[in-house]
Design a protein around this motif. Structure first.
Motif, PDB file in Angstrom:
ATOM      1  N   ASN A 147       0.823  -1.210   0.000  1.00 36.47           N
ATOM      2  CA  ASN A 147       0.000   0.000   0.000  1.00 36.47           C
ATOM      3  C   ASN A 147       0.857   1.260   0.000  1.00 36.47           C
ATOM      4  OD1 ASN A 147      -2.454  -1.305  -0.090  1.00 36.47           O
ATOM      5  ND2 ASN A 147      -2.665  -1.406   2.123  1.00 36.47           N
TER       6      ASN A 147
ATOM      7  N   ALA B 200       1.917   6.436  -7.031  1.00 34.57           N
ATOM      8  CA  ALA B 200       0.875   7.341  -7.523  1.00 34.57           C
ATOM      9  C   ALA B 200       1.326   8.797  -7.407  1.00 34.57           C
ATOM     10  CB  ALA B 200      -0.417   7.128  -6.744  1.00 34.57           C
ATOM     11  N   LEU B 201       2.036   9.113  -6.347  1.00 36.18           N
ATOM     12  CA  LEU B 201       2.518  10.484  -6.163  1.00 36.18           C
ATOM     13  C   LEU B 201       3.642  10.842  -7.130  1.00 36.18           C
ATOM     14  CD1 LEU B 201       2.580  10.759  -2.265  1.00 36.18           C
ATOM     15  CD2 LEU B 201       1.070  11.992  -3.832  1.00 36.18           C
TER      16      LEU B 201
ATOM     17  N   ARG C 230       2.332   1.590  -3.460  1.00 39.11           N
ATOM     18  CA  ARG C 230       1.321   2.044  -4.421  1.00 39.11           C
ATOM     19  C   ARG C 230       1.074   3.542  -4.290  1.00 39.11           C
ATOM     20  NH1 ARG C 230      -3.790   2.916  -3.682  1.00 39.11           N
ATOM     21  NH2 ARG C 230      -3.861   1.765  -1.734  1.00 39.11           N
ATOM     22  N   ARG C 231       0.972   4.007  -3.064  1.00 43.20           N
ATOM     23  CA  ARG C 231       0.736   5.441  -2.848  1.00 43.20           C
ATOM     24  C   ARG C 231       1.924   6.283  -3.293  1.00 43.20           C
ATOM     25  NH1 ARG C 231      -2.224   4.997   3.023  1.00 43.20           N
ATOM     26  NH2 ARG C 231      -4.158   4.103   2.215  1.00 43.20           N
TER      27      ARG C 231
ATOM     28  N   GLN D 290       4.642   0.629 -10.790  1.00 42.88           N
ATOM     29  CA  GLN D 290       4.604  -0.171  -9.568  1.00 42.88           C
ATOM     30  C   GLN D 290       5.602  -1.315  -9.676  1.00 42.88           C
ATOM     31  OE1 GLN D 290       0.752  -1.617  -8.521  1.00 42.88           O
ATOM     32  NE2 GLN D 290       1.427  -2.458  -6.590  1.00 42.88           N
TER      33      GLN D 290
END
Length: 101
Positions: free
Chosen positions: A74, A81-82, A77-78, A87
């Motif tokens: 998690n 995304a930023l 993934r975050r 990934q």
């Protein structure tokens, strides 16, 4: 060991980094103690109650490992995304089932 693994589970649930590090140190210390005892006693001298406790510790450690991996995925993934990066760490399908239990 069971008490330390339960503390680790609580620390993971609360995302308490200090407690996670503390339980990791406790687990390492206890593993050293178990290794020394295992060398002196041998696997054939462990009674059924101890085997049951060892199996329970093994299962709880596996659950905690899966939770750690889910948290790491998690976070990854975050961060991806930023930053817009691809990934690199993927959660295997079996982990999604364990998280839903």
């Amino acid at each position: 060991m069971l008490a330390v693994l339960e503390e680790e589970r609580q620390a993971l649930a609360g995302l308490d980094l200090d407690a996670i590090v503390g339980t990791t140190q406790d687990k390492n210390r206890l593993c050293g103690t178990i290794d020394v005892l295992g060398e002196h006693l041998g696997a054939d001298t462990i009674d059924e109650e101890c085997r049951g406790m060892l199996d329970a510790a093994r299962r709880l450690n596996e659950v905690n490992r899966q939770v750690r991996n889910i948290i790491a995925a998690n976070v990854s993934r975050r961060l991806n995304a930023l930053t817009g990066s691809p990934q690199l760490y993927r959660i295997p399908p079996g982990y999604a089932m364990a998280a839903g239990r």
